[in-house]
Design a protein around this motif. Structure first.
Motif, PDB file in Angstrom:
ATOM      1  N   UNK A   1       0.831  -1.204   0.000  1.00  0.00           N
ATOM      2  CA  UNK A   1       0.000   0.000   0.000  1.00  0.00           C
ATOM      3  C   UNK A   1       0.860   1.245   0.000  1.00  0.00           C
ATOM      4  N   UNK A   2       2.014   1.210   0.639  1.00  0.00           N
ATOM      5  CA  UNK A   2       2.944   2.338   0.616  1.00  0.00           C
ATOM      6  C   UNK A   2       3.430   2.572  -0.798  1.00  0.00           C
ATOM      7  N   UNK A   3       3.772   1.494  -1.505  1.00  0.00           N
ATOM      8  CA  UNK A   3       4.247   1.632  -2.873  1.00  0.00           C
ATOM      9  C   UNK A   3       3.151   2.192  -3.773  1.00  0.00           C
ATOM     10  N   UNK A   4       1.923   1.734  -3.591  1.00  0.00           N
ATOM     11  CA  UNK A   4       0.813   2.217  -4.408  1.00  0.00           C
ATOM     12  C   UNK A   4       0.587   3.698  -4.197  1.00  0.00           C
ATOM     13  N   UNK A   5       0.532   4.156  -2.949  1.00  0.00           N
ATOM     14  CA  UNK A   5       0.276   5.567  -2.700  1.00  0.00           C
ATOM     15  C   UNK A   5       1.478   6.429  -3.040  1.00  0.00           C
ATOM     16  N   UNK A   6       2.653   5.841  -3.094  1.00  0.00           N
ATOM     17  CA  UNK A   6       3.838   6.621  -3.415  1.00  0.00           C
ATOM     18  C   UNK A   6       4.177   6.588  -4.900  1.00  0.00           C
ATOM     19  N   UNK A   7       3.361   5.908  -5.711  1.00  0.00           N
ATOM     20  CA  UNK A   7       3.697   5.753  -7.120  1.00  0.00           C
ATOM     21  C   UNK A   7       3.400   6.984  -7.959  1.00  0.00           C
ATOM     22  N   UNK A   8       2.622   7.912  -7.460  1.00  0.00           N
ATOM     23  CA  UNK A   8       2.357   9.141  -8.197  1.00  0.00           C
ATOM     24  C   UNK A   8       2.992  10.309  -7.457  1.00  0.00           C
TER      25      UNK A   8
ATOM     26  N   UNK B   1       7.303  27.521 -11.463  1.00  0.00           N
ATOM     27  CA  UNK B   1       6.884  26.851 -10.230  1.00  0.00           C
ATOM     28  C   UNK B   1       5.367  26.690 -10.182  1.00  0.00           C
ATOM     29  N   UNK B   2       4.646  27.767 -10.470  1.00  0.00           N
ATOM     30  CA  UNK B   2       3.183  27.715 -10.430  1.00  0.00           C
ATOM     31  C   UNK B   2       2.625  26.792 -11.514  1.00  0.00           C
ATOM     32  N   UNK B   3       3.234  26.792 -12.694  1.00  0.00           N
ATOM     33  CA  UNK B   3       2.790  25.909 -13.773  1.00  0.00           C
ATOM     34  C   UNK B   3       3.002  24.449 -13.395  1.00  0.00           C
ATOM     35  N   UNK B   4       4.143  24.137 -12.824  1.00  0.00           N
ATOM     36  CA  UNK B   4       4.421  22.776 -12.371  1.00  0.00           C
ATOM     37  C   UNK B   4       3.399  22.350 -11.314  1.00  0.00           C
ATOM     38  N   UNK B   5       3.137  23.224 -10.357  1.00  0.00           N
ATOM     39  CA  UNK B   5       2.164  22.904  -9.306  1.00  0.00           C
ATOM     40  C   UNK B   5       0.770  22.681  -9.894  1.00  0.00           C
ATOM     41  N   UNK B   6       0.388  23.527 -10.814  1.00  0.00           N
ATOM     42  CA  UNK B   6      -0.942  23.407 -11.429  1.00  0.00           C
ATOM     43  C   UNK B   6      -1.057  22.110 -12.222  1.00  0.00           C
ATOM     44  N   UNK B   7      -0.018  21.743 -12.937  1.00  0.00           N
ATOM     45  CA  UNK B   7      -0.013  20.502 -13.712  1.00  0.00           C
ATOM     46  C   UNK B   7      -0.168  19.300 -12.790  1.00  0.00           C
ATOM     47  N   UNK B   8       0.594  19.272 -11.704  1.00  0.00           N
ATOM     48  CA  UNK B   8       0.505  18.148 -10.761  1.00  0.00           C
ATOM     49  C   UNK B   8      -0.834  18.141 -10.043  1.00  0.00           C
ATOM     50  N   UNK B   9      -1.351  19.307  -9.708  1.00  0.00           N
ATOM     51  CA  UNK B   9      -2.652  19.389  -9.020  1.00  0.00           C
ATOM     52  C   UNK B   9      -3.778  18.823  -9.863  1.00  0.00           C
TER      53      UNK B   9
ATOM     54  N   UNK C   1      13.461  15.408  -7.113  1.00  0.00           N
ATOM     55  CA  UNK C   1      14.628  14.779  -7.743  1.00  0.00           C
ATOM     56  C   UNK C   1      14.533  13.258  -7.743  1.00  0.00           C
ATOM     57  N   UNK C   2      13.321  12.755  -7.900  1.00  0.00           N
ATOM     58  CA  UNK C   2      13.096  11.319  -8.027  1.00  0.00           C
ATOM     59  C   UNK C   2      12.586  11.052  -9.436  1.00  0.00           C
ATOM     60  N   UNK C   3      11.880   9.960  -9.602  1.00  0.00           N
ATOM     61  CA  UNK C   3      11.394   9.606 -10.941  1.00  0.00           C
ATOM     62  C   UNK C   3      10.402  10.616 -11.501  1.00  0.00           C
ATOM     63  N   UNK C   4       9.859  11.523 -10.683  1.00  0.00           N
ATOM     64  CA  UNK C   4       8.889  12.501 -11.206  1.00  0.00           C
ATOM     65  C   UNK C   4       9.530  13.510 -12.142  1.00  0.00           C
ATOM     66  N   UNK C   5      10.849  13.630 -12.095  1.00  0.00           N
ATOM     67  CA  UNK C   5      11.464  14.614 -12.985  1.00  0.00           C
ATOM     68  C   UNK C   5      11.262  14.278 -14.451  1.00  0.00           C
ATOM     69  N   UNK C   6      10.966  13.024 -14.757  1.00  0.00           N
ATOM     70  CA  UNK C   6      10.658  12.685 -16.144  1.00  0.00           C
ATOM     71  C   UNK C   6       9.158  12.774 -16.446  1.00  0.00           C
ATOM     72  N   UNK C   7       8.346  12.960 -15.426  1.00  0.00           N
ATOM     73  CA  UNK C   7       6.893  13.016 -15.613  1.00  0.00           C
ATOM     74  C   UNK C   7       6.368  14.437 -15.824  1.00  0.00           C
ATOM     75  N   UNK C   8       7.084  15.424 -15.355  1.00  0.00           N
ATOM     76  CA  UNK C   8       6.610  16.805 -15.417  1.00  0.00           C
ATOM     77  C   UNK C   8       7.685  17.708 -16.008  1.00  0.00           C
ATOM     78  N   UNK C   9       7.229  18.667 -16.798  1.00  0.00           N
ATOM     79  CA  UNK C   9       8.163  19.641 -17.378  1.00  0.00           C
ATOM     80  C   UNK C   9       8.668  20.575 -16.285  1.00  0.00           C
ATOM     81  N   UNK C  10       9.895  20.983 -16.415  1.00  0.00           N
ATOM     82  CA  UNK C  10      10.519  22.001 -15.559  1.00  0.00           C
ATOM     83  C   UNK C  10      10.792  21.571 -14.116  1.00  0.00           C
TER      84      UNK C  10
END
Length: 170
Positions: free
Chosen positions: A3-10, A58-66, A107-116
């Motif tokens: 369950x930790x892995x599932x909730x931490x996957x995004x 910063x705001x664009x990145x936050x909005x994209x993830x939100x 600085x984890x795998x999310x750096x390839x998921x989101x621009x900037x």
């Protein structure tokens, strides 16, 4: 652990995990109201936050993830972070939170998921670097409250909470 892995996957799930499990440690190392404070050099100049380019990134990145965040009931960053924290210790706390987010989220795998992501992480890291003289003179508080951290983590992260937990021993 599954369950930790599932909730931490995004990205939102990982941020939630990091902040829920690590913020208690960060905040427990801060002096409470009325206690002597962090070093006075714990300040940044306003000009850092007035740069339109990095603010936009910063705001664009936050909005994209939100947009992909399914948890709309919980907020990780807000005034609740400052509960029982003296005003002159809040910058130290924000430095700790930013260090956690940069290292354990951006600085984890999310750096390839989101621009900037790397650009924003680099900017935030430069701010924490500028706050390098910002130290907490009472970090032994965190060690003295490891029992609380242990109990809170057990209650928050396991299926069966410990009975009578979260009470400071005498």
């Amino acid at each position: 652990m599954a369950s930790l892995h599932t909730s931490a996957s995004s990205f939102p799930g990982w941020l939630l995990f990091c902040c829920c499990c690590c913020l208690p440690l960060l905040t427990s190392s801060l002096p409470l109201k009325g206690a002597p404070g962090a070093h006075h050099a714990c300040r940044l100049r306003k000009v850092h936050f007035q740069q339109p380019y990095i603010r936009n990134r910063t705001y664009t990145l936050a909005k994209t993830a939100s947009a992909s965040d399914k948890d709309t009931d919980n907020r990780l960053i807000g005034q609740q972070l400052f509960a029982n924290i003296r005003e002159n210790n809040r910058c130290y706390m924000m430095k700790s939170v930013v260090e956690l987010v940069v290292k354990d989220v951006l600085l984890t795998e999310v750096k390839s998921q989101y621009a900037n992501v790397e650009e924003v992480a680099q900017f935030l890291a430069s701010l924490t670097s500028e706050l390098s003289s910002c130290v907490n003179l009472h970090s032994t508080k965190a060690i003295g409250e490891l029992d609380l951290l242990f109990d809170y983590m057990e209650n928050a992260c396991t299926d069966a909470p410990k009975k009578g937990g979260n009470k400071k021993k005498n």
